[in-house]
Motif scaffolding. Structure first.
Motif: not given
Length: 846
Positions: A132-152
């Motif tokens: 649970r912890f691992a996938y929680d960290s993964y989904r947080r990363f996708i949210q942040m990276y897609s917004n901050v780096v990929m400008n979504m």
């Protein structure tokens, strides 16, 4: 030898120090300092502000040496952590954060949990034994990276998360299990690739450089530019980037993350003040998506368990570190921490944003505690913060219709129309309307609206949320986390129970109590504390500059003296003429057809003017008073509307046609440079004769009857030629000396002028022999020199800056930097020739 761009910290050693903020930024310097003094800091490295400078100078390309230095630094972190970046069995994850030398909370970008992909997430599961912890960290990363780096747009993934919670029938992210989060990861990646028409990066090194570039790039995002403009932070400072090994506050119920202040940032009380969340990461605390819990048991009104109760050993260690940091930095600190499996880590410390009231109390208290000197205490409080203290607060005895109560996030009182967007708040402020910005929660993109609004109200978030921290830094009233209101952006309203408050309705916020009040509430003048008096007394010991006030009435003069003014720098006598009991006499003087008629009317004004000067001189008690003789053109004392002319003609018993003719004859094509000031005094010397008589009679009476020691300073306005001052000075001396002789006393007086025209500035050497003092009229000088009205200066600066950016205006001509006339231009456009000459923007700006 290659230039050093990367600085390590970890395992009690650091290549930087707390004094290297210009190079490492505030965050990087403080991470190095905390590491060096033995505090538990996750290892990492800082890429210096010089990288930022090179990045923008070279069209967003990095120095060639940087990649090797980053890889070497990352290898050092891997060795310290016993993990390998990108390894599928034992992966190292990192955070990438900004860090300018001046604190800019929330204005630039951050990426957490970097290094995750479908392979490394399995390694995290092996490390932690917690899918649970691992996938929680993964989904947080996708949210942040897609917004901050990929400008979504971040809301797109938030909507998917919300739908997942609705489908499961839960409210909190923490209620989703490992399988839910695994599905969420797949949905997130699918949505990103669908929206952006590209693959989500899986290579950890590609992710790392994408995040680094995004953080450097965020130095020039609009919210960062706005924040720098509001806080006078130069663009050429740049930001550093900090890459740090991840520690996890979201690994279970023995993990937590929080933000704390070593003293109360609202009141300044010596009280450890902060909030935390169990099983969360840092952005959860400031975002307001979950209700944070207090760190202290004492004063806990939330009915949620405190950190002191849940994790007493970590709390005790945090208190010890709090004391170490405050004693080390000798200032109130804003700290961020994470607890992973009951082990405490420090992620940041910086000087905490605080209200004006808190700034004064903390400075005075720390001097008394022996942490800082009196001089340091004075320097800890900015002039802007002192100004905030002088603003009114809500009348405690006034009737109030209290709608709801939230958290008193930033004290003060504010009232205005309700608006729901930052853009509307900014536009309303331009129109002179006072507004309250109402948001579910604020984000860095709201910074311009927060600055424009009188106050901020949020339905979510705590005392350390974005809204609270930024509002305190701005000195804005803020009520945060007001859970009783339900904000509806679509219909532009919020509900409190069955009551609806719409866009445009007026509300009042009390930032000291957290109350949200319907309508406007009367205010009372501020009561200054003993700490304020202590600080002002210390300031008096060190200052060399004396401060006078602008005051036009005895009342204003008395108030100014109470605040410590050491005289009056400008007493504008025309303000006295506009009083209801004397404006009719002024109009009689204007309408008089000959000298005798004018003198008759002026004789009515004389005792009133004299009474004003008696009151002002008494209030100033022998301190210097500069009195400007009549300045505005005469048409300002006559009505312009037809209905007002009809009424005035009837009251003064003159023909309407005569009155219209007089108004027309006094019409000015350019009132700011027309028949006014000394020009009026030369045309109608009897006006200035009466005023000098009133000044000198008041002074002589007080010297003779009350033993005053007075040196009146008589200012003749709008002088552009030495002959103007010469003529009027001769008249004033004749009147003044005659009055002194009549009273039989000795009174010294000064006659001078205000340098407010470019011609006067250029011929000041010719004017000086006729003057005993000069004042400077900055507004008129700027208008004359720049050819722009004072209220249009911003438009002028923007137009010239755009011209410079397009290359229409040469920055340098005959050794003059044209950017000198554009405050902020060096910051946002830069000036190559000046940089080449080694001149800093701070020295060039006027």
């Amino acid at each position: 030898m290659d230039q050093k761009y990367v600085y390590l910290f970890g395992d009690g050693k650091a290549e930087g120090t707390g004094g290297m903020k210009e190079l490492l930024g505030g965050k990087g310097a403080n991470l190095a300092e905390m590491t060096a003094i033995g505090l538990p800091v996750p290892p990492g490295f800082t890429m210096s502000t010089e990288v930022c400078g090179a990045y923008y100078k070279n069209d967003r390309q990095y120095p060639v040496e940087l990649d090797a230095q980053v890889r070497s630094a990352l290898a050092n972190v891997e060795q310290l952590m016993g993990r390998t970046f990108g390894d599928r069995h034992n992966p190292l994850l990192v955070s990438v954060r900004s860090g300018a030398r001046a604190s800019m909370p929330g204005m630039m970008d951050t990426v957490l949990n970097l290094g995750l992909n479908d392979d490394t997430v399995q390694g995290i599961i092996e490390q932690s034994g917690d899918a649970r912890f691992a996938y929680d960290s993964y989904r947080r990363f996708i949210q942040m990276y897609s917004n901050v780096v990929m400008n979504m747009d971040g809301d797109l993934l938030e909507d998917i998360l919300h739908e997942m919670k609705q489908h499961k029938g839960v409210q909190l992210d923490t209620d989703l299990d490992a399988d839910d989060l695994r599905k969420l990861v797949a949905l997130f990646i699918e949505k990103v690739e669908q929206e952006l028409d590209c693959k989500f990066p899986t290579d950890p090194y590609e992710q790392l450089w994408g995040a680094i570039s995004a953080v450097f790039g965020s130095w020039m995002n609009q919210r960062a530019i706005t924040y720098r403009r509001l806080n006078n932070i130069p663009a050429d400072w740049g930001t550093a980037v900090n890459v740090q090994s991840m520690v996890y506050g979201n690994m279970g119920n023995d993990c937590a993350t929080g933000v704390a202040f070593t003293r109360d940032p609202s009141t300044g009380d010596r009280y450890f003040y902060g909030e935390f969340l169990v099983n969360a990461q840092g952005e959860d605390v400031v975002a307001g998506t979950r209700t944070p819990q207090p760190i202290n048991r004492d004063g806990n009104e939330s009915h949620l368990p405190s950190l002191e109760e849940l994790m007493p050993q970590c709390y005790a260690q945090l208190v010890e570190i709090k004391d170490i940091l405050e004693n080390h930095y000798r200032d109130m600190q804003d700290i961020e921490f994470t607890i992973e499996k009951n082990k405490l880590y420090m992620l940041q410390t910086r000087g905490g944003k605080r209200t004006a009231q808190a700034a004064i109390k903390i400075a005075v208290d720390m001097e008394k505690e022996g942490l800082i000197s009196e001089r340091e205490a004075v320097l800890r409080v900015s002039p802007g913060q002192l100004d905030q203290l002088l603003h009114p607060s809500l009348d405690p005895d006034a009737e109030k219709h209290i709608l709801a109560k939230g958290l008193p996030a930033s004290p003060g009182a504010a009232g205005g129309e309700v608006v729901f967007t930052a853009d509307e708040a900014e536009e309303a402020a331009k129109q002179g309307r006072k507004v309250i910005l109402v948001r579910i929660e604020t984000s860095p993109e709201d910074i311009h609206g927060m600055h424009a609004a009188q106050g901020i109200l949020t339905s979510r978030g705590g005392m350390t949320s974005h809204a609270a921290v930024v509002a305190r830094g701005m000195g804005k009233c803020c009520v945060a986390g007001c859970g009783d209101i339900r904000v509806d952006y679509r219909n532009e309203l919020f509900k409190v129970g069955n009551l609806i408050v719409k866009r445009g309705d007026r509300i009042t916020l009390d930032g000291s109590t957290g109350e949200v009040i319907l309508g406007d509430v009367p205010t009372v003048q501020p009561q200054l504390t003993g700490e304020f008096n202590d600080l002002m007394a210390w300031a008096d010991n060190f200052r060399r500059l004396k401060v006078r006030t602008n005051a036009d009435t005895p009342h204003d003069s008395t108030v100014a003296r109470e605040f410590g003014a050491e005289g009056i720098g400008l007493c504008r006598t025309e303000h006295m003429f506009f009083e209801e009991d004397r404006v009719m006499a002024v109009r009689e003087m204007i309408l008089a057809s000959d000298l005798e008629g004018r003198q008759k009317a002026l004789a009515k004004i004389l005792p009133m003017q004299k009474g004003d000067f008696l009151g002002i001189f008494r209030a100033m008690k022998g301190l210097p008073v500069t009195i400007r003789l009549l300045d505005p053109p005469l048409h300002e004392f006559l009505p312009q509307e037809e209905k007002d002319l009809v009424a005035l003609a009837a009251e003064m018993k003159v023909g309407l046609a005569v009155l219209r003719d007089k108004v027309n004859s006094l019409h000015e094509f350019n009132p700011m440079l027309g028949h006014r000031g000394c020009r009026l005094g030369i045309t109608f010397p009897e006006i200035y004769d009466m005023q000098v008589q009133a000044i000198m009679e008041a002074a002589c009476e007080l010297v003779k009857n009350e033993g005053f020691d007075i040196v009146p300073e008589i200012m003749i306005p709008l002088v552009g030629h030495e002959k103007e001052l010469s003529i009027l000075r001769e008249n004033a001396v004749r009147i003044a000396d005659a009055i002194i002789e009549r009273y039989g006393v000795k009174v010294q007086y000064l006659i001078g002028t205000m340098i407010e025209l470019p011609r006067a500035a250029l011929t000041a050497d010719l004017i000086a022999p006729h003057a005993e003092f000069f004042s400077t009229g900055e507004n008129r000088l700027r208008e004359g020199a720049q050819g722009s009205p004072r209220n249009q200066a911003g438009h002028l600066r923007r137009a010239r800056r755009r011209a410079l950016q397009r290359g229409v205006l040469p920055p340098h001509r005959a050794g003059l930097c044209l950017l000198l006339t554009l405050p902020g231009a060096h910051r946002e456009t830069g000036c190559g020739p000046c940089s080449a000459e080694g001149l800093s923007a701070g020295k060039l700006l006027i």
